[in-house]
Scaffold this motif. Structure first.
Motif, PDB file in Angstrom:
ATOM      1  N   VAL A  67       0.783  -1.020   0.193  1.00  0.00           N
ATOM      2  CA  VAL A  67      -0.477   0.194   0.174  1.00  0.00           C
ATOM      3  C   VAL A  67       0.675   1.364   0.062  1.00  0.00           C
ATOM      4  O   VAL A  67       0.371   2.449  -0.697  1.00  0.00           O
ATOM      5  N   PRO A  71       2.179   2.976  -3.480  1.00  0.00           N
ATOM      6  CA  PRO A  71       2.348   3.582  -4.595  1.00  0.00           C
ATOM      7  C   PRO A  71       1.379   5.079  -3.648  1.00  0.00           C
ATOM      8  O   PRO A  71       1.433   6.651  -3.856  1.00  0.00           O
ATOM      9  N   ALA A  72       0.834   4.672  -2.050  1.00  0.00           N
ATOM     10  CA  ALA A  72       0.135   5.611  -1.400  1.00  0.00           C
ATOM     11  C   ALA A  72       0.900   6.780  -1.100  1.00  0.00           C
ATOM     12  O   ALA A  72       1.166   8.243  -0.695  1.00  0.00           O
ATOM     13  N   ARG A 131       3.107   8.465  -2.270  1.00  0.00           N
ATOM     14  CA  ARG A 131       3.589   9.685  -3.194  1.00  0.00           C
ATOM     15  C   ARG A 131       2.739  10.849  -2.455  1.00  0.00           C
ATOM     16  O   ARG A 131       2.835  12.244  -3.372  1.00  0.00           O
ATOM     17  N   LEU A 132       1.270  10.812  -2.217  1.00  0.00           N
ATOM     18  CA  LEU A 132       0.760  11.365  -1.779  1.00  0.00           C
ATOM     19  C   LEU A 132       1.391  12.349  -0.347  1.00  0.00           C
ATOM     20  O   LEU A 132       1.723  11.485   0.586  1.00  0.00           O
ATOM     21  N   LYS A 133       1.058  13.489  -0.644  1.00  0.00           N
ATOM     22  CA  LYS A 133       1.513  14.246   0.870  1.00  0.00           C
ATOM     23  C   LYS A 133       0.651  14.874   1.779  1.00  0.00           C
ATOM     24  O   LYS A 133      -1.024  15.006   1.409  1.00  0.00           O
ATOM     25  N   TYR A 155      -3.924  14.205   1.929  1.00  0.00           N
ATOM     26  CA  TYR A 155      -4.087  13.603   1.001  1.00  0.00           C
ATOM     27  C   TYR A 155      -3.668  11.705   1.423  1.00  0.00           C
ATOM     28  O   TYR A 155      -4.027  11.320   1.189  1.00  0.00           O
ATOM     29  N   LEU A 190      -6.304  11.464   3.647  1.00  0.00           N
ATOM     30  CA  LEU A 190      -7.125  10.497   3.439  1.00  0.00           C
ATOM     31  C   LEU A 190      -6.943   9.173   2.594  1.00  0.00           C
ATOM     32  O   LEU A 190      -8.423   8.005   2.687  1.00  0.00           O
ATOM     33  N   ALA A 191      -6.250   8.915   1.875  1.00  0.00           N
ATOM     34  CA  ALA A 191      -5.682   7.967   1.796  1.00  0.00           C
ATOM     35  C   ALA A 191      -5.945   6.617   1.929  1.00  0.00           C
ATOM     36  O   ALA A 191      -6.081   5.339   2.830  1.00  0.00           O
ATOM     37  N   ILE A 213      -7.570   6.431   5.523  1.00  0.00           N
ATOM     38  CA  ILE A 213      -7.995   6.901   6.041  1.00  0.00           C
ATOM     39  C   ILE A 213      -9.370   5.670   4.343  1.00  0.00           C
ATOM     40  O   ILE A 213     -10.162   4.808   5.925  1.00  0.00           O
ATOM     41  N   ALA A 214      -9.010   5.561   4.052  1.00  0.00           N
ATOM     42  CA  ALA A 214     -10.291   4.857   2.528  1.00  0.00           C
ATOM     43  C   ALA A 214      -9.558   3.588   3.344  1.00  0.00           C
ATOM     44  O   ALA A 214     -10.493   2.872   3.018  1.00  0.00           O
ATOM     45  N   PHE A 215      -8.108   3.171   3.299  1.00  0.00           N
ATOM     46  CA  PHE A 215      -7.604   1.887   3.352  1.00  0.00           C
ATOM     47  C   PHE A 215      -8.004   1.420   4.617  1.00  0.00           C
ATOM     48  O   PHE A 215      -8.994   0.038   4.637  1.00  0.00           O
ATOM     49  N   PHE A 266     -14.953   4.249  -0.551  1.00  0.00           N
ATOM     50  CA  PHE A 266     -13.339   4.779  -0.311  1.00  0.00           C
ATOM     51  C   PHE A 266     -12.446   3.899  -1.179  1.00  0.00           C
ATOM     52  O   PHE A 266     -11.159   4.585  -1.459  1.00  0.00           O
ATOM     53  N   LEU A 300      -6.851   8.968  -5.184  1.00  0.00           N
ATOM     54  CA  LEU A 300      -6.150   8.942  -4.962  1.00  0.00           C
ATOM     55  C   LEU A 300      -4.229   9.043  -5.312  1.00  0.00           C
ATOM     56  O   LEU A 300      -3.201   9.713  -5.824  1.00  0.00           O
ATOM     57  N   LEU A 301      -4.283   7.714  -5.838  1.00  0.00           N
ATOM     58  CA  LEU A 301      -2.956   7.381  -6.556  1.00  0.00           C
ATOM     59  C   LEU A 301      -3.213   7.707  -8.103  1.00  0.00           C
ATOM     60  O   LEU A 301      -1.631   7.773  -8.548  1.00  0.00           O
TER      61      LEU A 301
END
Lengths: 302, 317
Positions: free
Chosen positions: A86, A89-90, A92-94, A97, A100-101, A103-105, B294, B301-302
């Protein structure tokens, strides 16, 4: 003394477990990454332990200690591998974001665990066998673990890797320009945190005797975040103190009855406004003469 | 998929999606101005539904402190909804004055505002639970008046495609609100000032725009939208207790990220996309419906972190 432990033993172990969860969130935060994924990995570790001890191995009487250790190891490894998958890829977000990713996970894992047969669906897994007779014996496993992880965090803060984390936290672009590979260190911090959370989940499943989808929710993620931010996010002491204090708080407020959750929310609000750096600050620790002043002075608050 | 089922799913998806949209607009307005995510928005959603419920003369059958409470009068539903949403807007104003503004004044990290909003959500939800109780409160089934049939047939007599009347009302009201809001933002002086504050608060302030006043207005608007969305959803289902808004709060996050954080048309598109995606989940996998938003959030997001309609942010050194 015996009555003290029989009354508060459960709470004390719970406080240590939550402090460890706080630490699991602190590791990514060392590298400036706000990840709320800890409860997801915590839930995963717990399910691994619950499934092994109720469905794979059938034991009579006390659950063997070596199997518990194996579960902790498996929970940590599985969480680490998932974090790697996870995280690459994840991460790369800052900032928000990434939060939030994660939280989605956590939410995706929760819905999946609600619907799988092996995790017991909405009911969860019951009657997870006990490796110890009482909370005090759990403490003899959890306390050394807490000390070990805290010691690891303390060593990490002063190591080359820890300084790379700090550099990325303070300024990722500058760190990159200095030859630090941000992705590598961010994923490393994320994986370390996930492994801690997974291992703790395995212990918690036995300790709580039952495991269900409510263990890994958004609410849980917020609680753990609150440990770190209210405790102080600049030193590992913050996660520990925050985990202790906020887990004990509802019990301390118990005389308030139904009002205690309201007061709990109010304290979070007041803490955020009036203690923006958290209870424990590096400078404060330095003043106590326990530690050297942090190499990089915090430039903003938090 | 059969055409009838298709149309039914489409209409249901649009209806729930339009509520997601106005709810998410409340999030996105605050994000665009302050760059923070206000997790208390879900709690305001719940409060809005409670306000309307009591204003139409509903009695609290919960076991909270105020059990059996009921107002001595009952307003017509439309008026109650409007007033209830205004009150929810008032809650937004109080939240800003009592909590967000003191934090802003200290120049704190946006992450701390996140924790603050979570504390506020915890506070409001538990306050509601303390006062009202955890029981389900239901609006009367004919709350919109007796003229509205429970279901409207969009198909023929042989192949009926029934869609609940409430769903149609929700879609119409939500779309109306979206249009009004878009006009407010794009065509009025207030909207121009709001956009200026969102673009750069300091510069806007220097140019004579009272930033604080517009931030306060944004909190009011956000609370109003949240409260309205809460009432609309509650008339379609019921108020399932103080945690009613929590699920919507999380889904709202997925909506705004999908559309692009802080982007107003994006929130509308995001809401409709998620509403439709949920409506088209096949019956065999309906248990996974809750994860759809979600999963979309994670994927977007990705693949495209700036969202469907968002602008790419270029990081400057």
């Amino acid at each position: 003394m015996d009555t003290f432990f029989s009354t508060y033993g459960f709470l004390m172990v719970q406080m240590m477990l939550q402090a460890l969860l706080g630490l699991s969130l602190y590791f990514p935060m060392m590298a400036g990454q706000l990840s709320l994924a800890s409860p997801g990995f915590y839930a995963l570790g717990g399910y691994i332990a619950a499934v092994i001890s109720t469905k794979v191995v059938v034991t009579q009487g006390m659950y063997p200690f070596h199997l518990l250790l194996l579960e902790i190891l498996l929970g940590a490894m599985a969480s680490g591998v998932l974090a790697l998958l996870v995280g690459i890829p994840a991460l790369r977000l800052k900032g928000i974001y990434l939060a939030l990713a994660t939280i989605a996970f956590v939410e995706i894992l929760r819905v999946v665990s609600l619907n799988l047969d092996i995790t017991g669906g909405a009911v969860g897994i019951f009657g997870i066998p006990q490796p110890f007779a009482n909370p005090l014996s759990y403490a003899l496993l959890v306390l050394p673990l807490l000390i070990l992880v805290a010691w690891f965090a303390a060593r990490l803060e002063r190591s080359r890797v820890g300084r790379a984390f700090t550099a990325i936290r303070e300024d990722e672009l500058a760190a990159d320009a200095m030859g630090i590979n941000p992705t590598y260190y961010k994923v490393l911090a994320f994986v370390i945190g996930a492994m801690v959370a997974g291992g703790i989940g395995a212990i918690s499943a036995h300790f709580l005797n039952t495991w269900n989808a409510r263990q890994g929710t958004f609410d849980a993620a917020i609680n753990v975040l609150a440990y770190v931010l209210i405790g102080g996010s600049r030193t590992f002491w913050g996660a520990i103190v925050g985990g202790f204090a906020l887990t004990a708080l509802p019990e301390i407020l118990r005389p308030l009855g139904d009002l205690r959750l309201i007061v709990n929310g109010l304290l979070l609000v007041i803490g955020a406004i009036y203690l923006p750096q958290g209870l424990i600050r590096p400078a404060w620790l330095a003043a106590l003469g326990k530690r050297k002043v942090a190499l990089v002075q915090p430039k903003g608050e938090l | 998929m059969e055409l009838g089922t298709f149309i039914q799913s489409l209409l249901n998806g649009l209806s729930i999606g339009s509520v997601y949209a106005i709810f998410a607009l409340g999030y996105t307005l605050i994000f665009s101005i302050l760059g923070i995510i206000n997790f208390a928005h879900g709690a305001v959603f719940t409060l809005g539904a409670y306000f309307t419920y009591f204003l139409i003369g509903g009695v609290n059958n919960g076991t909270g402190v105020l059990t059996n409470l009921g107002l001595p009068f009952g307003l017509p539903f439309v008026l109650a909804t409007l007033l209830g949403s205004l009150l929810a807007g008032g809650v937004g104003v109080i939240l800003d004055r009592m909590a967000f503004r003191p934090l802003r004044a200290r120049g704190a990290d946006p992450l701390l505002a996140l924790v603050l909003s979570l504390g506020l959500a915890l506070l409001l939800v538990n306050l509601a639970q303390y006062l009202i109780g955890a029981e389900i409160l239901s609006f009367p089934s004919n709350v919109y008046g007796d003229w509205l049939p429970p279901a409207i047939n969009f198909g023929s007599t042989e192949n009926p495609i029934p869609v609940r009347g409430v769903q149609i009302i929700i879609f119409t009201v939500s779309m109306f609100v979206v249009v009004i809001l878009t006009l407010l933002i794009n065509r009025t002086k207030i909207g121009k000032a709001l956009r200026a504050v969102a673009e750069n608060a300091t510069t806007a302030n220097l140019l004579g725009i009272s930033t604080e006043r517009f931030i306060l207005f944004t909190f009011f608007l956000s609370g109003f939208l949240g409260g309205l969305a809460g009432t609309l959803v509650a008339t379609s289902f019921s108020i399932s207790g103080p945690y009613f808004g929590v699920t919507y709060g999380l889904k709202g996050l997925a909506v705004i990220v999908l559309g692009g954080l802080g982007d107003i048309p994006g929130a509308v598109v995001g809401g409709l996309v998620i509403g439709l995606a949920e409506a088209f989940v096949p019956g065999d996998f309906s248990a996974y419906k809750e994860a759809v938003a979600f999963a979309l959030l994670f994927v977007i997001l990705l693949v495209r972190p700036q969202g469907l309609l968002g602008r790419k942010v270029i990081q400057k050194v």
